[in-house]
Design an enzyme around this catalytic site. Sequence first.
Site, mmCIF file in Angstrom:
data_model
loop_
_atom_site.group_PDB
_atom_site.id
_atom_site.type_symbol
_atom_site.label_atom_id
_atom_site.label_comp_id
_atom_site.label_asym_id
_atom_site.label_seq_id
_atom_site.Cartn_x
_atom_site.Cartn_y
_atom_site.Cartn_z
ATOM 1 N N CYS A 146 76.791 -17.602 123.613
ATOM 2 C CA CYS A 146 77.202 -16.362 122.951
ATOM 3 C C CYS A 146 78.457 -15.775 123.587
ATOM 4 O O CYS A 146 79.557 -15.955 123.104
ATOM 5 C CB CYS A 146 76.073 -15.327 122.966
ATOM 6 N N HIS A 151 69.077 -14.904 123.254
ATOM 7 C CA HIS A 151 69.812 -15.803 122.359
ATOM 8 C C HIS A 151 70.927 -16.549 123.088
ATOM 9 O O HIS A 151 71.694 -17.265 122.453
ATOM 10 C CB HIS A 151 70.406 -15.011 121.182
ATOM 11 N N CYS A 177 72.261 -10.730 127.215
ATOM 12 C CA CYS A 177 73.507 -10.342 126.557
ATOM 13 C C CYS A 177 73.338 -8.908 126.051
ATOM 14 O O CYS A 177 72.225 -8.461 125.776
ATOM 15 C CB CYS A 177 73.789 -11.296 125.399
ATOM 16 N N SER A 220 73.831 -7.765 123.241
ATOM 17 C CA SER A 220 73.230 -7.714 121.902
ATOM 18 C C SER A 220 71.713 -7.557 121.985
ATOM 19 O O SER A 220 71.096 -6.957 121.098
ATOM 20 C CB SER A 220 73.579 -8.982 121.113
ATOM 21 N N HIS A 234 69.788 -4.222 120.286
ATOM 22 C CA HIS A 234 68.601 -4.242 119.427
ATOM 23 C C HIS A 234 67.473 -3.412 120.032
ATOM 24 O O HIS A 234 66.766 -2.693 119.322
ATOM 25 C CB HIS A 234 68.130 -5.684 119.237
#
Length: 343
Positions: free
Chosen positions: A141, A34, A12, A14, A18
Site C-alpha cells: 500500500c 491490508h 497503515c 487507512s 476506518h
Amino acid sequence: MFLEQIVATSVCHSDLYHLFEYMHPEGFPTVLGHEAAGTVESVGPGVTEFQPGDKVIPIFLCQCRECRFCKSPKTNQCELAWTRVCQKIMASVESRFTCRGKRVLQFMGTSTFSEYTVVHQSAVAKIDPAAPLDKVCLLGCGICTGYGAAVNTAKVEPGSTCAVFGLGAVGLAAVMGCKDAGAERILAVDINSQKAEKAKAFGATDFVNPKDHNIPINQVLAEMTNGGVDYSLECVGKVEVMRTALESCMEAWGVSVIVGWTDMYDIAIRPSHLICGRTWKGSMFGGFKSKDGVAQMVKAYMDKKLMVDEFITHNMTLDQINNAIDLMKDCKCIRTVMSVSPQ
C-alpha cells in the site's frame, strides 16, 4: 480464491481512518489490515496463477487483466474491484471470516491482521521468492501509493520543483519518487519538525513547518520558489490541505495530485485556480496496475534501487496490534511491522 498465510503485516493510516474517523456503522465488525506479505497455503478451483508455497503480497486493488480498464493504459482501476469491494464500508461484498457463528467483514478484500486470510487471485501479486516478507509487506500500500503518485500520476520531470504535504510513509515515498524522477528541489511540508531529517534522508532538499510562519503556507512556498512549485502532492487526506497543495502550484502550469484518502468532506476552490492553467489529479495506489506494479517494486527493492527498510521504525508481533495502532495514532512511527507467522 486461495488461502494465504500472513507472515508480516503493518499498520497503515487507512486502517485508522476506518476505525477512528469514517466509522461507518455498517463497516463493523471487521478484520482490519491490508499492507502485508505471506505465502500461499492452498488454492481453490480455477486458480491457475498460484500454487502452494508461492510468496505473495495481497493488494486492495484488483487487476483482473481482462476488463476494459485493465486493458487500458489510461487507468489502473479494475472493473472487478468495483464488484468485489463495497467502497461505502471499505469491505468485501463476500467474507469468509466468522466469529462465534457471526459474519465478520473482510477489510478491503484482504484483512491481514490475521494468521490466515482468503483472497481472490486478481488481488494478489506473486513476488521474488528471495524477498524478505517482513520488509516488502510495505509495498502492499503506502510506498507504492506515494512513490507512484510522483512518477506515474504527477509524472515529475527532471529539474522540476516539488512540494510534498504530509510526511508519513506515503509522503516520504512521494519524496523518494520525486527524487528518483529527477526533481531538482523537493520541499517537504509537515507540522511535525521532528520529521525533517527523515524527509531529507529520502531526498527532500527543504523542510517547511507551516506553524513556523504567520502567512498561509502556499504563500510561503510561492516566495521560496518564485511563484509556486511545478508539482505538489497531498499525502494527508484532509480537504483543506488538498486545496493548499493546489494553491502552492505554479498558477500557469502546476500539477497537484491528491493522494491522501478521505470520503467525508467536499472541497471548495475558486474556478480561477484551475482556469489559469493548473491541473488537479487524483491518484489511487500510485497509478500502478496493482499486480504488475507490486512485482516491479519488489524487484527494484531487491536490485537495491528502492528504499524500503528505512520506513520501518518499529517491529512487533500481532498480539501487540493495539500498541502498533497507538503508535500510528499518536504519530510516533512511520511504519510498524508485525510478525504474524514465521517465514
